[in-house]
Design an enzyme around this catalytic site. Structure first.
Site, PDB file in Angstrom:
ATOM      1  N   ASP A 221      17.348  46.307  85.505  1.00 41.66           N
ATOM      2  CA  ASP A 221      17.732  46.692  86.864  1.00 41.66           C
ATOM      3  C   ASP A 221      19.186  47.142  86.795  1.00 41.66           C
ATOM      4  O   ASP A 221      20.081  46.338  86.527  1.00 41.66           O
ATOM      5  CB  ASP A 221      17.559  45.500  87.828  1.00 41.66           C
ATOM      6  CG  ASP A 221      18.004  45.871  89.230  1.00 41.66           C
ATOM      7  OD1 ASP A 221      18.357  47.050  89.470  1.00 41.66           O
ATOM      8  OD2 ASP A 221      18.010  44.967  90.097  1.00 41.66           O
TER       9      ASP A 221
ATOM     10  N   ASP B 209      22.054  70.372  94.122  1.00 42.83           N
ATOM     11  CA  ASP B 209      22.362  71.478  95.051  1.00 42.83           C
ATOM     12  C   ASP B 209      22.263  71.008  96.506  1.00 42.83           C
ATOM     13  O   ASP B 209      22.814  71.643  97.398  1.00 42.83           O
ATOM     14  CB  ASP B 209      21.396  72.657  94.823  1.00 42.83           C
ATOM     15  CG  ASP B 209      19.932  72.257  94.964  1.00 42.83           C
ATOM     16  OD1 ASP B 209      19.587  71.107  94.615  1.00 42.83           O
ATOM     17  OD2 ASP B 209      19.125  73.088  95.429  1.00 42.83           O
TER      18      ASP B 209
ATOM     19  N   TYR C 283      19.996  62.080 101.631  1.00 45.02           N
ATOM     20  CA  TYR C 283      20.012  62.197 100.165  1.00 45.02           C
ATOM     21  C   TYR C 283      21.231  63.004  99.709  1.00 45.02           C
ATOM     22  O   TYR C 283      21.987  62.569  98.831  1.00 45.02           O
ATOM     23  CB  TYR C 283      18.708  62.865  99.694  1.00 45.02           C
ATOM     24  CG  TYR C 283      18.718  63.298  98.246  1.00 45.02           C
ATOM     25  CD1 TYR C 283      18.641  62.365  97.219  1.00 45.02           C
ATOM     26  CD2 TYR C 283      18.795  64.652  97.898  1.00 45.02           C
ATOM     27  CE1 TYR C 283      18.647  62.759  95.883  1.00 45.02           C
ATOM     28  CE2 TYR C 283      18.795  65.062  96.571  1.00 45.02           C
ATOM     29  CZ  TYR C 283      18.722  64.112  95.571  1.00 45.02           C
ATOM     30  OH  TYR C 283      18.730  64.520  94.248  1.00 45.02           O
TER      31      TYR C 283
HETATM   32  N1  LIG Z   1      14.165  66.111  90.962  1.00 47.06           N
HETATM   33  C1  LIG Z   1      14.893  67.134  91.403  1.00 47.06           C
HETATM   34  O1  LIG Z   1      14.354  68.155  91.871  1.00 47.06           O
HETATM   35  C2  LIG Z   1      16.397  67.089  91.322  1.00 47.06           C
HETATM   36  C3  LIG Z   1      17.108  68.182  91.837  1.00 47.06           C
HETATM   37  C4  LIG Z   1      18.500  68.156  91.767  1.00 47.06           C
HETATM   38  C5  LIG Z   1      19.147  67.073  91.224  1.00 47.06           C
HETATM   39  N2  LIG Z   1      18.448  66.013  90.765  1.00 47.06           N
HETATM   40  C6  LIG Z   1      19.199  64.878  90.200  1.00 47.06           C
HETATM   41  O2  LIG Z   1      18.861  64.753  88.831  1.00 47.06           O
HETATM   42  C7  LIG Z   1      18.909  63.378  88.449  1.00 47.06           C
HETATM   43  C8  LIG Z   1      17.587  62.973  87.828  1.00 47.06           C
HETATM   44  O3  LIG Z   1      16.555  63.161  88.809  1.00 47.06           O
HETATM   45  P1  LIG Z   1      15.027  62.932  88.455  1.00 47.06           P
HETATM   46  O4  LIG Z   1      14.223  63.790  89.362  1.00 47.06           O
HETATM   47  O5  LIG Z   1      14.839  62.998  86.988  1.00 47.06           O
HETATM   48  O6  LIG Z   1      14.855  61.419  88.944  1.00 47.06           O
HETATM   49  P2  LIG Z   1      13.549  60.519  88.908  1.00 47.06           P
HETATM   50  O7  LIG Z   1      12.467  61.176  88.116  1.00 47.06           O
HETATM   51  O8  LIG Z   1      13.261  60.108  90.308  1.00 47.06           O
HETATM   52  O9  LIG Z   1      14.049  59.266  88.077  1.00 47.06           O
HETATM   53  C9  LIG Z   1      14.941  58.359  88.598  1.00 47.06           C
HETATM   54  C10 LIG Z   1      15.058  57.228  87.625  1.00 47.06           C
HETATM   55  O10 LIG Z   1      15.858  56.209  88.219  1.00 47.06           O
HETATM   56  C11 LIG Z   1      15.328  54.965  87.809  1.00 47.06           C
HETATM   57  N3  LIG Z   1      15.718  53.897  88.713  1.00 47.06           N
HETATM   58  C12 LIG Z   1      15.620  53.852  90.061  1.00 47.06           C
HETATM   59  N4  LIG Z   1      16.066  52.661  90.506  1.00 47.06           N
HETATM   60  C13 LIG Z   1      16.454  51.957  89.412  1.00 47.06           C
HETATM   61  C14 LIG Z   1      16.992  50.659  89.219  1.00 47.06           C
HETATM   62  N5  LIG Z   1      17.275  49.828  90.251  1.00 47.06           N
HETATM   63  N6  LIG Z   1      17.257  50.247  87.965  1.00 47.06           N
HETATM   64  C15 LIG Z   1      16.993  51.056  86.906  1.00 47.06           C
HETATM   65  N7  LIG Z   1      16.506  52.297  87.020  1.00 47.06           N
HETATM   66  C16 LIG Z   1      16.228  52.734  88.267  1.00 47.06           C
HETATM   67  C17 LIG Z   1      13.851  55.182  87.843  1.00 47.06           C
HETATM   68  O11 LIG Z   1      13.233  54.222  87.033  1.00 47.06           O
HETATM   69  P3  LIG Z   1      11.800  53.610  87.476  1.00 47.06           P
HETATM   70  O12 LIG Z   1      10.835  54.746  87.569  1.00 47.06           O
HETATM   71  O13 LIG Z   1      11.475  52.681  86.362  1.00 47.06           O
HETATM   72  O14 LIG Z   1      12.027  52.953  88.801  1.00 47.06           O
HETATM   73  C18 LIG Z   1      13.744  56.588  87.233  1.00 47.06           C
HETATM   74  O15 LIG Z   1      13.670  56.528  85.825  1.00 47.06           O
HETATM   75  C19 LIG Z   1      19.275  62.612  89.713  1.00 47.06           C
HETATM   76  O16 LIG Z   1      20.654  62.391  89.733  1.00 47.06           O
HETATM   77  C20 LIG Z   1      18.884  63.554  90.840  1.00 47.06           C
HETATM   78  O17 LIG Z   1      19.646  63.307  91.998  1.00 47.06           O
HETATM   79  C21 LIG Z   1      17.077  65.986  90.787  1.00 47.06           C
END
Ligand SMILES: NC(=O)c1ccc[n+]([C@@H]2O[C@H](COP(=O)([O-])OP(=O)(O)OC[C@H]3O[C@@H](n4cnc5c(N)ncnc54)[C@H](OP(=O)(O)O)[C@@H]3O)[C@@H](O)[C@H]2O)c1
Length: 289
Positions: free
Chosen positions: A43, A109, A132
């Site tokens: 965590d 973005d 967000y």
């Molecule tokens: N997805 C998009 O379209 C997008 C666009 C622009 C920017 N971003 C940014 O890019 C980055 C990566 O995004 P993503 O889409 O790859 O995210 P994601 O798939 O939602 O993954 C988020 C990760 O955070 C972990 N997490 C959440 N709560 C946690 C906790 N308390 N302790 C440990 N781990 C925790 C989750 O683990 P569990 O699954 O095990 O909970 C998961 O591995 C982020 O900063 C996001 O804001 C994403």
């Protein structure tokens, strides 16, 4: 340029995250001994455990790919979104500072309102419309105020890729079941292929670049463009029909135009990320049926 081979990295969010898993794979391919953590392993809010893990892994690089990423749900779960997106990043950066190693953090973005139609540069002031976006902008601000010099903040957008469900994946699943799909065509952004973001992140690290960088694939698209291209590449018999944002209301307000200007990345590395369509072809053609 820094040779990354033989270095060690910790990727928080690397166990299950869309970007995190791409980072882990890319780092390992680059010869970096990498450990990815999911919430089941650790965590991230338990900072004593974080310290223990870092003492055990002795990383040369710490990546934060953990975030609260449910854009609509964040409108109701403001506290959870702010804890992960705003409070956590500077606390992790403090661990990196204590160890004297680079801290790599990802933003979005969606920190921008998206009211103009000019690609966003790094120095423009965040003015998000959604919880967000505001929480992610607060995370950037927290890191800037903390002021650790070896902090790299990379704003990315519209992420897709293997390992975890995402917009393109959902569209392709629906397109197999339906004859037609309606997709919003009046929001424009920069699609980002997770493996390309990971590879290009390493290019910045090799050159010891810190501060804020924008990174995505080249080109811009609407959600409709992205969906339509994916369905065509997959050769699915489904009509993709453009609709307006008004016809698809969501809890969170999204930017109408949030294309990221990649000039700073190009100037820093001499690399132009490939066009999103090329990345999309690789992703769609490599997907299991
Ligand atoms: N997805 C998009 O379209 C997008 C666009 C622009 C920017 N971003 C940014 O890019 C980055 C990566 O995004 P993503 O889409 O790859 O995210 P994601 O798939 O939602 O993954 C988020 C990760 O955070 C972990 N997490 C959440 N709560 C946690 C906790 N308390 N302790 C440990 N781990 C925790 C989750 O683990 P569990 O699954 O095990 O909970 C998961 O591995 C982020 O900063 C996001 O804001 C994403």
């Amino acid at each position: 340029m820094i040779d990354l081979r033989g270095k060690k990295a910790v990727v928080f969010g690397g166990g299950t995250g869309l970007l995190g898993q791409a980072l882990v794979r890319t780092l390992i391919e680059a010869g970096v001994e990498t450990t990815g953590y999911s919430s089941a392993d650790l965590d991230i809010l338990d900072l004593r455990k974080v310290e223990e893990v870092l003492a055990q892994d002795t990383p040369d690089y710490i990546f934060n790919a953990v975030a609260y990423t449910q854009v609509d749900l964040a409108e109701e779960e403001e506290e959870q979104a702010f804890t992960l997106n705003a409070t956590l990043p500077p606390l992790l950066a403090a661990h990196a500072a204590r160890l004297g190693v680079p801290f790599i953090h990802y933003s979005t973005d969606f920190v921008f309102k998206g009211a103009s139609n000019i690609p966003y540069q790094e120095n423009e002031k965040p003015n998000a419309s959604s919880v967000y976006g505001v929480s992610k902008a607060a995370g950037e601000k927290g890191l800037q105020e903390f002021g650790y010099a070896k902090t790299l903040i990379i704003r990315i957008s519209w992420l897709f890729g293997p390992d975890k469900t995402n917009f393109v994946d959902k569209i392709l699943t629906l397109a197999k079941e339906r004859e037609k799909l309606t997709v919003v065509s009046d929001q424009t952004g920069s699609p980002s292929y997770a493996p390309d973001i990971a590879k290009n992140t390493l290019e910045l690290l090799r050159r010891e670049r810190y501060g804020i960088y924008h990174l995505s694939n080249s080109g811009s698209a609407s959600w409709f463009d992205l969906a339509d291209a994916a369905v065509k590449i997959a050769e699915l018999q489904c009509d993709v029909i453009p609709i307006s944002t008004n016809e698809y209301p969501t809890k969170a307000v999204r930017p109408a135009y949030s294309v990221l200007d990649l000039s700073a990345f190009r100037e820093a590395t001499g690399i132009t990320p490939r066009h999103w369509l090329d990345a999309l072809r690789e992703y769609v053609n490599g997907r299991p049926d």
